[in-house]
Design a protein around this motif. Structure first.
Motif, PDB file in Angstrom:
ATOM      1  N   UNK A  57       0.834  -1.207   0.000  1.00  0.00           N
ATOM      2  CA  UNK A  57       0.000   0.000   0.000  1.00  0.00           C
ATOM      3  C   UNK A  57       0.868   1.255   0.000  1.00  0.00           C
ATOM      4  N   UNK A  84      -9.092   9.743   3.485  1.00  0.00           N
ATOM      5  CA  UNK A  84      -7.879   8.944   3.283  1.00  0.00           C
ATOM      6  C   UNK A  84      -8.102   7.845   2.254  1.00  0.00           C
ATOM      7  N   UNK A  85      -7.588   8.041   1.063  1.00  0.00           N
ATOM      8  CA  UNK A  85      -7.733   7.047  -0.012  1.00  0.00           C
ATOM      9  C   UNK A  85      -6.367   6.453  -0.326  1.00  0.00           C
ATOM     10  N   UNK A  86      -6.283   5.149  -0.265  1.00  0.00           N
ATOM     11  CA  UNK A  86      -4.992   4.470  -0.409  1.00  0.00           C
ATOM     12  C   UNK A  86      -4.712   4.126  -1.867  1.00  0.00           C
TER      13      UNK A  86
ATOM     14  N   UNK B 156     -10.570   8.354  -5.865  1.00  0.00           N
ATOM     15  CA  UNK B 156      -9.286   8.481  -6.546  1.00  0.00           C
ATOM     16  C   UNK B 156      -8.725   7.073  -6.632  1.00  0.00           C
ATOM     17  N   UNK B 159      -8.998   1.647  -5.376  1.00  0.00           N
ATOM     18  CA  UNK B 159      -8.682   0.893  -4.146  1.00  0.00           C
ATOM     19  C   UNK B 159      -9.822   0.015  -3.652  1.00  0.00           C
TER      20      UNK B 159
END
Lengths: 261, 261
Positions: A57, A84-86, B156, B159
């Protein structure tokens, strides 16, 4: 405690760094282990990649200055993440401390470093909250998210821009005891400081990331989360040596060389 | 030859499928192996995930109909790839044949299948050409690139849209001998055919992908490349059973259930 994967006398094992020596350990830090009577001067061992993560990640945009500089270069207004987008990186690209970053023969001169805090997961975890997020964290190491910016701009996705072989140095070891709020990340190119930022000045910190990720993902022992970088990098060229120090962890050092095909 | 990872009598091993039986093998197909005297009826064993790839490659857009349908939904003109650019999926999401796809509690009704040919790498390889690209291929299996389309649109990156736990069924086994040009991919939902296409009608085939990828990446034994899908999927709901058949390989079957948190 400072966990090092190393090779000495043709044997690769885990060890615990104590001062300038490493004490070999039987087993591994994610399971059963015990100290052995063997120890070596740190300077005499080959430092290995700490681990090959099951899932790799990586946060793309997590510091305001980096975000602003990237947007400025594109002539755009920074698009600050609102949650929070990984993201991900690829395992083929990982190399150890002191191994060479090989700039592909077809790359342009837009080769940049990104010094990053790496969170190493120690326990299988799902549906954590911010309150118990840190319970799955084993320790911390350092990553250099090497990037080829012309490919990053030209391609669909980050495949070769971020994941070419050797573009992901990680190490030198895993430190279990840190004070996140006191850490600074300091990058040097050929011994000269080129970047410095407070490591924990993230847009979203470790806890919100783990809480959000584990809504959907099971984290496994040995997974890593690279937490993003601040600031910008000069263009790097063959022969340059990049050192990324994070206070309380250590220094990840790699030389850049040019691919010869 | 048809390689199956399976569990019988609490022992997990590789085996070779022969008719409706599996012959257990000591070792693994990527290294040394030998047949054992043990064999089991296929119906009596638990089919396991064939492997956990080091790097999990996946092509996003590789069939014209899928591309056109996706663009139509966005009210856009299809942007046909002009070169083979690879993407990635995450290891946490992999499950085996007959294991359940768990639709996250927070997902919308826009849950779709994508039936894909999966290339399994057998040899370490770099800088291959289209002429020798196939030399690193071990065999083929089937993947279901399950997707949550509202997340795919809102986030975005891909994920959680593509990588939520259980969103990547793969299996049931690896077939080493196929005739790519004769293959059809047939998808059934609850036994009723919902999609059919010529598996090898790709915008860029396996050879150009391997040639392009290995300019930058070392492929490792056990790496997988999911080759993309054609057509579209109806919205899937808890209780649905999706079967993806690729002629010459077999059928990957998974039930969809709703997460209970």
């Amino acid at each position: 405690m400072r966990w090092l994967k190393f090779t000495a006398n043709d044997k690769t094992s885990w060890g615990i760094v104590e001062g300038d020596r490493v004490v070999a350990v039987d087993g591994d830090p994610f399971g059963e282990w015990q100290r052995t009577p063997r120890s070596h001067p740190l300077a005499d061992v080959k430092i290995e990649l700490p681990l090959m993560p099951r899932t790799f990640y990586c946060v793309g945009l997590n510091y305001l200055k980096h975000l602003k500089e990237a947007a400025d270069k594109r002539g755009e207004v920074p698009n600050v993440p609102d949650r929070p987008e990984i993201g991900y990186r690829a395992q083929n690209a990982l190399i150890a401390h002191d191994e060479d970053v090989v700039i592909p023969a077809t790359a342009t001169e837009k080769i940049h470093y990104e010094g990053e805090l790496v969170v190493v997961i120690g326990k299988k975890a799902k549906h954590l909250t911010e309150a118990n997020a840190m319970s799955c964290v084993f320790g911390y190491t350092i990553g250099n998210d090497v990037s080829e910016r012309s490919w990053q701009k030209a391609d669909r996705g980050l495949w070769r821009a971020k994941n070419a072989d050797t573009f992901k140095p990680m190490g030198p070891w895993i430190e279990t005891d840190v004070d996140l709020d006191k850490m600074e990340t300091i990058v040097k190119v050929n011994g000269k400081e080129s970047n410095r930022f407070h490591t924990n000045d993230m847009i979203f910190g470790i806890k919100p990331f783990i809480a959000e990720m584990t809504k959907y993902f099971t984290l496994w022992p040995g997974d890593v989360i690279w937490m993003g970088t601040d600031g910008a990098s000069p263009d790097l060229k063959a022969g340059d040596v990049v050192e990324i120090e994070i206070t309380g962890i250590g220094t990840l050092r790699n030389r850049f060389v040019k691919e010869t095909v």
